[in-house]
Design a protein around this motif. Sequence first.
Motif, PDB file in Angstrom:
ATOM      1  N   LEU A  39     -10.732   6.220  -7.368  1.00 34.31           N
ATOM      2  CA  LEU A  39     -11.590   6.325  -6.181  1.00 34.31           C
ATOM      3  C   LEU A  39     -10.943   7.163  -5.085  1.00 34.31           C
ATOM      4  N   GLY A  40      -9.624   7.368  -5.205  1.00 28.46           N
ATOM      5  CA  GLY A  40      -8.891   8.014  -4.128  1.00 28.46           C
ATOM      6  C   GLY A  40      -8.211   7.017  -3.214  1.00 28.46           C
ATOM      7  N   LEU A  41      -8.050   5.776  -3.703  1.00 34.91           N
ATOM      8  CA  LEU A  41      -7.386   4.710  -2.953  1.00 34.91           C
ATOM      9  C   LEU A  41      -6.264   4.117  -3.814  1.00 34.91           C
ATOM     10  N   PRO A  42      -5.147   4.835  -3.954  1.00 34.99           N
ATOM     11  CA  PRO A  42      -4.065   4.350  -4.826  1.00 34.99           C
ATOM     12  C   PRO A  42      -3.497   3.024  -4.371  1.00 34.99           C
ATOM     13  N   VAL A  43      -3.250   2.153  -5.334  1.00 41.54           N
ATOM     14  CA  VAL A  43      -2.714   0.819  -5.077  1.00 41.54           C
ATOM     15  C   VAL A  43      -1.256   0.771  -5.505  1.00 41.54           C
ATOM     16  N   ILE A  44      -0.390   0.440  -4.563  1.00 44.44           N
ATOM     17  CA  ILE A  44       1.031   0.279  -4.852  1.00 44.44           C
ATOM     18  C   ILE A  44       1.276  -1.198  -5.112  1.00 44.44           C
ATOM     19  N   GLU A  45       1.567  -1.538  -6.350  1.00 47.28           N
ATOM     20  CA  GLU A  45       1.828  -2.947  -6.656  1.00 47.28           C
ATOM     21  C   GLU A  45       3.309  -3.236  -6.494  1.00 47.28           C
ATOM     22  N   GLY A  46       3.606  -4.349  -5.859  1.00 43.60           N
ATOM     23  CA  GLY A  46       4.989  -4.762  -5.656  1.00 43.60           C
ATOM     24  C   GLY A  46       5.183  -6.211  -6.031  1.00 43.60           C
ATOM     25  N   TYR A  47       6.421  -6.655  -5.913  1.00 43.34           N
ATOM     26  CA  TYR A  47       6.773  -8.026  -6.310  1.00 43.34           C
ATOM     27  C   TYR A  47       7.885  -8.537  -5.403  1.00 43.34           C
ATOM     28  N   GLY A  48       7.739  -9.754  -4.969  1.00 41.50           N
ATOM     29  CA  GLY A  48       8.774 -10.367  -4.160  1.00 41.50           C
ATOM     30  C   GLY A  48       8.474 -11.836  -3.948  1.00 41.50           C
TER      31      GLY A  48
ATOM     32  N   LEU B  41      -1.342  -1.787  -0.656  1.00 38.40           N
ATOM     33  CA  LEU B  41      -0.241  -2.490  -1.307  1.00 38.40           C
ATOM     34  C   LEU B  41      -0.764  -3.826  -1.783  1.00 38.40           C
ATOM     35  N   SER B  42      -0.601  -4.113  -3.063  1.00 42.49           N
ATOM     36  CA  SER B  42      -1.067  -5.373  -3.641  1.00 42.49           C
ATOM     37  C   SER B  42       0.128  -6.231  -4.020  1.00 42.49           C
TER      38      SER B  42
END
Length: 622
Positions: free
Chosen positions: A379-388, A362-363
């Motif tokens: 790469l097989g390392l999905p990044v979930i981008e969020g905002y808060g 999580l970024s």
Amino acid sequence: MKEITTPALSGASDYPNATELLMKRFRTAPEHIAFEVRSSHASITDPWRPVSTREFVTEVRALAKGLIAAGLEPGETLAIMSPTRYEWALMDMAAWFASAVVVPIYETSALNQVSAILQDASVRFAVAGSAVHAQLLEQGFAQAGVSGGQIWCMDADTGATLKDLIHGGADIALETLEARRLLATLDSVATIVYTSGTTAAPKGALITHGNFVGQVLSVAGAYTEVVKESGNTIIFLPMAHVLARGLQLICLANGMRIAHLSETKEIVPALGVLKPTFLVVVPRVLQKIQASAAGAAAKKNLGGLWSVAQATAVDWGLLAQERESDPSRKAGLSLRVRHAVFDRLFYSRIRKLVGGRLEYLLSGAAALDAELSLFFRGLGLPVIEGYGLTETTAPLTGNLPFSIKSGSVGVPMPGTTIRISENGEVLARGVGVFAGYNRAADNTQAFQDGFFRTGDTGVLDDQGRLTLTGRIKDVIVTAGGKTVSPTIWEGYVESDPLIAHAVMVGEGKPFLGGLVLLDSGSVSEWAQSKGFADLQTLRTPDDGGCVEVDDARLRKAISKVVAAANSKIARSEQVKKIVLLVVDLSEANGLVTPTMKLKRNIFTERALIFIEKIYAEKRSQA
């Protein structure tokens, strides 16, 4: 005006306050391992001690009894100033069990900041991580005019300790503690978190028990693939940051094991020992991982092959993204072969470096470059981008595991409404939105029609996903009358590991310029790989000022980054001339917040001579 709402999940009314998140878990799985704790003076690679939910509750209760015996009243504030560690988690929950309000103070805060917070939040009880923090708190109490302040220290060899606190509460009955635990309601203030203050003085955000409970239930419900009993994480964000505390509550309530680290240099070796399934990171960490992999390939004379592997990962990540909306999309033979080869050569090694079990990243905290997101997905390392924000108890929006759109910060969390005002500002209302600021004057411009004004600008797409476009206050109006938001260009430039920060300038000027703050460590690694011995050590000023780096080789490399950023935006928004700078980016220098965000106004004041240099000559360059 456009808005989107994600319906709330039910269940919050079953919780009298946030302590019940722990107690429900305690009743259902008391022997489940909740924490992994590093023993004092142990090596990072030594076995970590498992702590069950039952053991954690027992320790929390003992500390809470001590706080009650010491005279802490319901609704009173307790400050915690310490690096990220297990004892932080203990004291945070113990304070809530005693029906107190937690006031986190960043471990790096200066005396004036400590004093201001203690005074503003009316604190007279505090917990320190070390003797140094205890001394700062003591001085802060004196400066704030607080007499009789009580301080306990987490380190066992300093003053009044947590053991002393526990001993003092030994005669408090469990029934007395339980009655105290249930005093707070969902509407009660649980914590006062002070904003990092990039553009103004810090403000104390009043976050309620209901905010925490609502966020924990919302995130757990939206991310069932991530939040699970078989998972674990390492928290290395500052515990004074609301995101770290929210993450801890989510894990604690749902059985994910938690480990704490405060030293960034220990993160990589810890990954191999603890093997997390999920991590919260900032984009800079992802840039460092990518740069480290490129450097390792270059040392083996595989730089050219790595470039192809990097492009292949981006292509694979883009295909995976497209397949979410069109499952019929298939990878061509060439892409499948390249990906399989590079997976054996490079990708699998990177996955092993981060522990081998990591399922999601999580970024947050800063904008994530879309291509970098696609690279990690490939790469097989999905990044979930969020905002808060602090004021939204961390997550306001987020991409979902089955629907990740690189470049977007996703859809509203359950129970949240996002509205875009007529001037493009992102407005928010929902379960995580705070009760207001501690000082009434700070609330004057904070809300609009019941929505919190985030200060960020953004757009919503047809699927309800939010894309951020800048900051309301961070706009530049050139001499030609063109209004430009610098955030997009700065984000593109900062995606390169050689660059710590980029600042666009040009208010009232005929063209736009850029101040590029170099990352000394990355420049040193780059120079070493290139054989530029004279660039391996950049002189960082210790007087709070800036030093220009005028080196043709480095300028050529940075100019390529700037040119690439310029190619992605309109000509009227492109930077024509840059200056490369080195500056001390420690918080003590006053240029960055505890979460390493640049204090733009302070920096541009100190760098005024270099801004003037940009416009001293008519010729332009980039």
